[in-house]
Write a protein that holds these residues in place. Structure first.
Motif, PDB file in Angstrom:
ATOM      1  N   ILE A 272       5.110 -32.317  39.034  1.00  0.00           N
ATOM      2  CA  ILE A 272       4.276 -33.450  39.391  1.00  0.00           C
ATOM      3  C   ILE A 272       3.606 -33.173  40.737  1.00  0.00           C
ATOM      4  O   ILE A 272       4.278 -32.774  41.695  1.00  0.00           O
ATOM      5  CB  ILE A 272       5.094 -34.758  39.495  1.00  0.00           C
ATOM      6  CG1 ILE A 272       5.819 -35.041  38.173  1.00  0.00           C
ATOM      7  CG2 ILE A 272       4.200 -35.931  39.887  1.00  0.00           C
ATOM      8  CD1 ILE A 272       4.903 -35.331  37.016  1.00  0.00           C
ATOM      9  N   LEU A 273       2.297 -33.344  40.817  1.00  0.00           N
ATOM     10  CA  LEU A 273       1.587 -33.256  42.087  1.00  0.00           C
ATOM     11  C   LEU A 273       1.801 -34.568  42.838  1.00  0.00           C
ATOM     12  O   LEU A 273       1.509 -35.649  42.292  1.00  0.00           O
ATOM     13  CB  LEU A 273       0.088 -33.028  41.861  1.00  0.00           C
ATOM     14  CG  LEU A 273      -0.385 -31.590  41.641  1.00  0.00           C
ATOM     15  CD1 LEU A 273       0.260 -30.986  40.400  1.00  0.00           C
ATOM     16  CD2 LEU A 273      -1.905 -31.528  41.521  1.00  0.00           C
ATOM     17  N   ASP A 294      -2.208 -31.296  34.088  1.00  0.00           N
ATOM     18  CA  ASP A 294      -3.554 -31.853  34.231  1.00  0.00           C
ATOM     19  C   ASP A 294      -4.512 -30.874  34.897  1.00  0.00           C
ATOM     20  O   ASP A 294      -5.726 -31.110  34.923  1.00  0.00           O
ATOM     21  CB  ASP A 294      -3.511 -33.144  35.066  1.00  0.00           C
ATOM     22  CG  ASP A 294      -2.761 -34.264  34.356  1.00  0.00           C
ATOM     23  OD1 ASP A 294      -2.877 -34.343  33.117  1.00  0.00           O
ATOM     24  OD2 ASP A 294      -2.072 -35.042  35.043  1.00  0.00           O
ATOM     25  N   VAL A 295      -3.990 -29.788  35.476  1.00  0.00           N
ATOM     26  CA  VAL A 295      -4.808 -28.793  36.177  1.00  0.00           C
ATOM     27  C   VAL A 295      -5.212 -27.707  35.188  1.00  0.00           C
ATOM     28  O   VAL A 295      -4.380 -27.162  34.471  1.00  0.00           O
ATOM     29  CB  VAL A 295      -4.027 -28.176  37.352  1.00  0.00           C
ATOM     30  CG1 VAL A 295      -4.887 -27.147  38.077  1.00  0.00           C
ATOM     31  CG2 VAL A 295      -3.565 -29.261  38.323  1.00  0.00           C
ATOM     32  N   ASN A 296      -6.497 -27.391  35.153  1.00  0.00           N
ATOM     33  CA  ASN A 296      -7.021 -26.418  34.194  1.00  0.00           C
ATOM     34  C   ASN A 296      -7.717 -25.263  34.931  1.00  0.00           C
ATOM     35  O   ASN A 296      -8.721 -25.475  35.588  1.00  0.00           O
ATOM     36  CB  ASN A 296      -8.028 -27.111  33.273  1.00  0.00           C
ATOM     37  CG  ASN A 296      -8.596 -26.174  32.215  1.00  0.00           C
ATOM     38  OD1 ASN A 296      -8.018 -25.146  31.914  1.00  0.00           O
ATOM     39  ND2 ASN A 296      -9.754 -26.539  31.679  1.00  0.00           N
ATOM     40  N   PRO A 297      -7.148 -24.016  34.792  1.00  0.00           N
ATOM     41  CA  PRO A 297      -5.863 -23.664  34.186  1.00  0.00           C
ATOM     42  C   PRO A 297      -4.733 -23.927  35.175  1.00  0.00           C
ATOM     43  O   PRO A 297      -4.964 -23.924  36.385  1.00  0.00           O
ATOM     44  CB  PRO A 297      -6.014 -22.168  33.904  1.00  0.00           C
ATOM     45  CG  PRO A 297      -6.921 -21.684  34.987  1.00  0.00           C
ATOM     46  CD  PRO A 297      -7.895 -22.807  35.241  1.00  0.00           C
ATOM     47  N   ASN A 305      -5.500 -25.090  44.644  1.00  0.00           N
ATOM     48  CA  ASN A 305      -6.863 -25.625  44.772  1.00  0.00           C
ATOM     49  C   ASN A 305      -6.888 -27.127  44.487  1.00  0.00           C
ATOM     50  O   ASN A 305      -7.547 -27.902  45.196  1.00  0.00           O
ATOM     51  CB  ASN A 305      -7.800 -24.918  43.786  1.00  0.00           C
ATOM     52  CG  ASN A 305      -8.019 -23.453  44.098  1.00  0.00           C
ATOM     53  OD1 ASN A 305      -7.845 -23.022  45.231  1.00  0.00           O
ATOM     54  ND2 ASN A 305      -8.395 -22.683  43.089  1.00  0.00           N
ATOM     55  N   ALA A 306      -6.176 -27.535  43.443  1.00  0.00           N
ATOM     56  CA  ALA A 306      -6.143 -28.945  43.063  1.00  0.00           C
ATOM     57  C   ALA A 306      -5.520 -29.800  44.164  1.00  0.00           C
ATOM     58  O   ALA A 306      -5.986 -30.913  44.445  1.00  0.00           O
ATOM     59  CB  ALA A 306      -5.372 -29.113  41.753  1.00  0.00           C
ATOM     60  N   LEU A 327      -8.986 -34.485  37.789  1.00  0.00           N
ATOM     61  CA  LEU A 327      -8.446 -33.166  37.442  1.00  0.00           C
ATOM     62  C   LEU A 327      -8.471 -32.950  35.933  1.00  0.00           C
ATOM     63  O   LEU A 327      -8.762 -31.847  35.456  1.00  0.00           O
ATOM     64  CB  LEU A 327      -7.035 -33.005  37.989  1.00  0.00           C
ATOM     65  CG  LEU A 327      -6.918 -32.903  39.517  1.00  0.00           C
ATOM     66  CD1 LEU A 327      -5.456 -32.846  39.943  1.00  0.00           C
ATOM     67  CD2 LEU A 327      -7.675 -31.681  40.049  1.00  0.00           C
ATOM     68  N   ARG A 328      -8.162 -34.001  35.179  1.00  0.00           N
ATOM     69  CA  ARG A 328      -8.208 -33.863  33.723  1.00  0.00           C
ATOM     70  C   ARG A 328      -9.625 -33.598  33.227  1.00  0.00           C
ATOM     71  O   ARG A 328      -9.823 -32.873  32.248  1.00  0.00           O
ATOM     72  CB  ARG A 328      -7.665 -35.143  33.074  1.00  0.00           C
ATOM     73  CG  ARG A 328      -6.167 -35.282  33.149  1.00  0.00           C
ATOM     74  CD  ARG A 328      -5.705 -36.567  32.486  1.00  0.00           C
ATOM     75  NE  ARG A 328      -4.238 -36.661  32.455  1.00  0.00           N
ATOM     76  CZ  ARG A 328      -3.573 -37.709  31.988  1.00  0.00           C
ATOM     77  NH1 ARG A 328      -4.236 -38.761  31.504  1.00  0.00           N
ATOM     78  NH2 ARG A 328      -2.246 -37.714  31.994  1.00  0.00           N
TER      79      ARG A 328
END
Length: 486
Positions: A272-273, A294-297, A305-306, A327-328
């Motif tokens: 979890i962020l 939820d972070v791609n990739p 980065n996110a 993010l999604r």
């Protein structure tokens, strides 16, 4: 000589360079009544087309001018020059700038010009720099801001001129701004709402002259920050830059980490962020922002980065839900850890944007078993640390490009058991051969990863073309059996 941006009418201004930054700068200056001369070292078809756009506006364009060259010997300023506005990439040691310094003529970057031209109602800037990950982080940030219902744009070094945004008629609430070390060098007046340095690794040292000078230019992004200076807790050099910065009273240092965050940090807890910086009781509580999925990739460097993007968004007051939704919704640009296809149980991934060892190390760290496609122009880099870190993950390596021997030698020193295919080719068709060789080395469950750790210009126009060639070769592989054709 002191120049007031509100009093450019009749001033003689020289614009150094054309391109995405120079053309808007020349137009903006002419629109303010300045007498504008553009100097540009190249004299090709693209430059002539740009000159043809500018000259009807009363702008003088000098193509193929030795003064405009980073390496030229001519050192004269265009007659009457009172100000130089430069595009990114021009070395401070360029003859034009040396002549300007001698004559007492100021030099601004296009970002400096844009900053000075902001109106009283101009949107604040959330600014991002770093050796790697800038574009992805800025685009993530813009996606989060949009999810919060804010009018925003990803601008700057991402390919959208800040001058066009500042002087345009579209209203914005806040801007997500990517800034390179080149742009920061020439932007002494910049004062962002909040800024982030994602990471620091040796790069562009031929331009800056030393690692210390490179880091100092990156650190300019923190100067005068109003709310937050975001740094990478895993990269102490970024925190050092925060400590050295002169910021506004009340501006906070906010870290991001892939581990459990401390107070005033964002980090990761059980996939979890979470935010322990912008919460009421950061000593004892944390706010869930999003899931790693939820972070791609969801590669480690991309999670970092996110987190940086989330920190800047939270500094601006964005609610947690918008971080998750943004993010999604985010989709990465091509050639950045981009999954191309699965062929016979092997995953093929294009990270052609990994043009230096720092970026390649992050990419290689994201996969368990790798056949590595690497090589190109080393730009003075060494590869021992990269190979040492990656060696346990390597099934094999396929090397292409002008400086592949440097990687081959590092592999021989630190990963002698790893099979290496050294393709003695620098033609564009070498990529198809490299993919075929990688397919031979790979086993089901492996990843064939293009993470060159080098620039592309020995074989391709740019990293995009290199990635396109890799993807095309993978799709050809998927459509038929592997052959021995060379």
């Amino acid at each position: 000589m002191t120049i007031d941006v509100t009093d450019l009418a009749g001033r003689h201004v020289t614009v150094a360079g054309l391109g995405v930054s120079g053309v808007p700068a020349a137009r903006a200056l002419r629109g303010l009544g300045a007498t504008v001369t553009v100097v540009n070292g190249s004299d090709g078809e693209p430059q002539r087309a740009q000159a043809a756009e500018l000259e009807p506006l009363g702008i003088t364009v000098r193509l193929g001018d030795g003064t405009a060259s980073n390496s030229g010997s001519a050192a004269g300023l265009p007659e009457g020059t009172e100000l130089i506005v430069t595009t990114p990439g021009w070395k401070p040691t360029s003859p034009l700038f040396l002549a300007a310094e001698k004559a007492g003529v100021p030099v601004w970057g296009d970002v400096e010009l844009a900053w000075r031209l902001r109106g009283p109602d101009s949107p604040p800037w959330l600014a991002v720099t770093g050796t790697n990950g800038k574009t992805t982080t800025v685009r993530m940030l813009a996606s989060i801001l949009e999810a919060a219902g804010l009018r925003t744009a990803a601008v700057g070094n991402i390919g959208v001129s800040l001058l066009d945004i500042v002087l345009g008629e579209t209203p914005y609430d806040v801007l997500a701004v990517e800034l390179s070390s080149y742009q920061l060098h020439w932007a002494p007046s910049l004062r962002a709402h909040s800024g982030a340095v994602l990471n620091l690794a040796p790069d562009h040292l031929d331009w800056h002259g030393s690692m210390a000078a490179y880091a100092a230019d990156k650190g300019r992004i923190y100067e005068g920050n109003q709310v937050a200076c975001v740094y990478n807790a895993a990269d102490p050099a970024t925190e050092d830059l925060v400590r050295a910065a002169d910021v506004e009273e009340g501006c906070r240092a906010i870290g991001f980490t892939l581990g459990t965050p401390g107070p005033s940090q964002l980090g990761v807890v059980e996939n979890i962020l979470v935010d322990r910086a912008f919460v009421t009781n950061r000593q004892k509580s944390a706010q869930e922002l999003a899931e790693v999925a939820d972070v791609n990739p969801p590669a480690p460097h991309n999670i970092a980065n996110a987190l940086a993007a989330a920190a800047l968004a939270r500094a601006y007051g964005v609610p947690p839900q918008a971080v998750r939704d943004g993010l999604r919704a985010f989709r990465p640009d091509p050639h950045r850890v981009e999954h191309v296809a699965d062929v016979e149980g092997v995953s093929y991934v294009d990270d052609s944007k990994a043009t230096n060892t720092h970026a390649a190390e992050a990419s290689l760290g994201a996969y368990e078993h790798i056949v590595w496609v690497a090589g190109g122009l080393a730009k003075g880099a060494t590869f021992d640390e990269l190979v040492l870190a990656a060696a346990p993950r390597l099934r094999g390596a396929v090397l292409i490009g002008a400086d592949r021997a440097l990687i081959r030698e590092a592999l021989a020193r630190h990963a002698a058991d790893v099979p290496v295919v050294d393709l003695d080719r620098t033609d564009t068709g070498a990529m198809a051969a490299a993919v075929r060789e990688a397919a031979r080395l790979a086993r089901p469950g492996d990843t064939v990863l293009l993470a060159p750790a080098c620039a592309s210009m020995d074989m391709f126009t740019n990293y995009n073309k290199r990635g396109d060639a890799f993807a095309a070769a993978v799709h050809d592989l998927a459509s038929g059996p592997v052959t021995d054709e060379q």
